[in-house]
Design an enzyme around this catalytic site. Structure first.
Site, PDB file in Angstrom:
ATOM      1  N   ARG A  14      33.751  38.226  22.840  1.00 19.62           N
ATOM      2  CA  ARG A  14      33.650  37.008  23.343  1.00 19.62           C
ATOM      3  C   ARG A  14      34.123  36.944  24.883  1.00 19.62           C
ATOM      4  O   ARG A  14      33.374  36.852  25.443  1.00 19.62           O
ATOM      5  CB  ARG A  14      34.879  36.116  22.533  1.00 19.62           C
ATOM      6  N   ASP A  15      35.371  37.278  25.449  1.00 13.58           N
ATOM      7  CA  ASP A  15      35.709  37.131  26.616  1.00 13.58           C
ATOM      8  C   ASP A  15      34.825  38.336  27.350  1.00 13.58           C
ATOM      9  O   ASP A  15      34.562  37.918  28.565  1.00 13.58           O
ATOM     10  CB  ASP A  15      37.273  37.423  26.558  1.00 13.58           C
ATOM     11  N   HIS A 206      47.299  39.471  28.608  1.00 15.08           N
ATOM     12  CA  HIS A 206      45.919  39.632  28.781  1.00 15.08           C
ATOM     13  C   HIS A 206      45.535  39.892  30.521  1.00 15.08           C
ATOM     14  O   HIS A 206      45.576  39.121  31.256  1.00 15.08           O
ATOM     15  CB  HIS A 206      45.345  38.276  28.406  1.00 15.08           C
ATOM     16  N   HIS A 208      43.679  41.683  33.456  1.00 15.79           N
ATOM     17  CA  HIS A 208      42.257  42.270  34.055  1.00 15.79           C
ATOM     18  C   HIS A 208      42.650  43.300  35.113  1.00 15.79           C
ATOM     19  O   HIS A 208      43.647  43.377  35.703  1.00 15.79           O
ATOM     20  CB  HIS A 208      41.637  40.967  34.716  1.00 15.79           C
ATOM     21  N   CYS A 239      34.262  39.826  36.659  1.00 14.16           N
ATOM     22  CA  CYS A 239      35.235  39.060  37.087  1.00 14.16           C
ATOM     23  C   CYS A 239      34.253  38.136  38.010  1.00 14.16           C
ATOM     24  O   CYS A 239      33.710  38.345  38.766  1.00 14.16           O
ATOM     25  CB  CYS A 239      36.142  39.514  38.062  1.00 14.16           C
ATOM     26  N   ASN A 248      38.165  42.639  32.207  1.00 12.58           N
ATOM     27  CA  ASN A 248      39.409  43.063  31.453  1.00 12.58           C
ATOM     28  C   ASN A 248      39.556  44.455  31.262  1.00 12.58           C
ATOM     29  O   ASN A 248      38.933  45.333  31.335  1.00 12.58           O
ATOM     30  CB  ASN A 248      38.840  42.594  29.867  1.00 12.58           C
TER      31      ASN A 248
HETATM   32 MG    MG Z   1      39.842  38.070  30.136  1.00 11.02          MG
END
Ligand code: MG
Length: 301
Positions: A14-15, A206, A208, A239, A248
């Protein structure tokens, strides 16, 4: 204080995918999630119920869910932006959703066109309905260590948003460094601000890797007792505020670090590396995981 075992929340499907330029067809997305399950992941973000015209990369998540051979021991959260998204998620048989708020007023306005408090109000209805239907609700906070528009974010603001998400029923709150700008000391200060008020067992991180700080920040979070880490296979997802930069933190890199610390995670690194290579070849993009790149042997998925 460092946990004996860590749960990795795999956010690649997803992300990760939503920040890739190439759109993967549904069967490939199903294959990705199934592959990650086979590699031992127990929490895999399977998609999103945002408007398909906004994020075609994660559209048709209902088809992804229905195509999965759902494992009773695996959580498959899907991102839900509003009540309409929740209705679609419920129809698709989702058992867990994720909601999101920002720690930056400017980011909230630009990302979802409303203030932080309006977003919390909106999500409180979503969360209540979901919980009434027996679903689990996870909460994300973005921009916890900085905002692409407003710059510095105070830890107290993050605490306020985390408390609000806890109040609406989120079982876990994931602290997101959306632009990967945070450093270990800032991470420590943030966690130290939050944990007197919210149990460490309800927090996830979470990070990055935009500025190369993700693993260092994760180590600080582990030292503070946090045992849930979000990551993305092969570092999927760039990003949006720094084209070409890492997104990520890569799951392979987190797993390698946990192995070095003898922290249990239940993931087969070899299979993960193979999945990372395969998905990046489909997306025609480089593997962003340093561990993956450094591993010479080709594994079978
Ligand atoms: Mg993320």
């Amino acid at each position: 204080m460092i946990p004996e075992s860590v749960k990795i929340v795999e956010v690649g499907p997803r992300d990760g995918l939503q920040n890739e330029s190439r759109v993967l067809p549904v069967p490939e997305r199903i294959r990705l999630v199934q592959g990650l399950t086979g590699a031992g992941l127990k929490q895999i973000e399977a998609g999103s119920f945002v408007r398909p015209d906004l994020l075609p990369q994660v559209s048709d998540t209902d088809q992804v869910l229905s195509g999965l051979n759902l494992d009773a021991e695996v959580g498959y959260p899907v991102l839900v932006p509003n009540m309409r998204g929740l209705e679609s998620a419920l129809s698709a048989g989702a058992r867990e959703i994720a909601v999101f708020a920002a720690a930056s007023e400017t980011f909230s306005q630009k990302n979802i066109n409303c203030s932080i408090s309006e977003s919390i109000r909106r999500f409180s209805e979503v969360a209540k309905t979901a919980i009434d239907q027996g679903l689990k609700v996870r909460g994300y906070i973005s921009c916890v260590l900085g905002c692409p528009y407003a710059g510095a974010i105070s830890p107290e603001k993050v605490l306020y948003v985390a408390g609000a998400l806890e109040d609406i029923g989120c079982y876990e709150i994931s602290l997101g460094d959306t632009i990967g700008i945070g450093t270990p000391i800032a991470t420590r200060v943030l966690i130290d601000t939050i944990t007197p008020h919210i149990p460490v067992g309800r927090l996830a991180v979470h990070f990055h890797d935009t500025y190369g700080q993700a693993l260092a920040n994760i180590l600080v979070a582990l030292q503070a007792g946090i045992s849930v880490v979000d990551s993305s296979v092969a570092g999927l997802g760039g990003c949006p505020y720094a084209p070409g930069a890492s997104g990520n933190v890569a799951t392979e890199d987190v797993v390698y670090m946990l192995d070095g610390m003898s922290i249990h995670h239940g993931i087969d690194l070899g299979r993960l590396i193979a999945i990372g290579r395969s998905i990046c070849s489909l997306l025609d993009r480089p593997v962003m995981s340093k561990v993956n790149r450094a591993t010479p042997i080709d594994f079978e998925v």
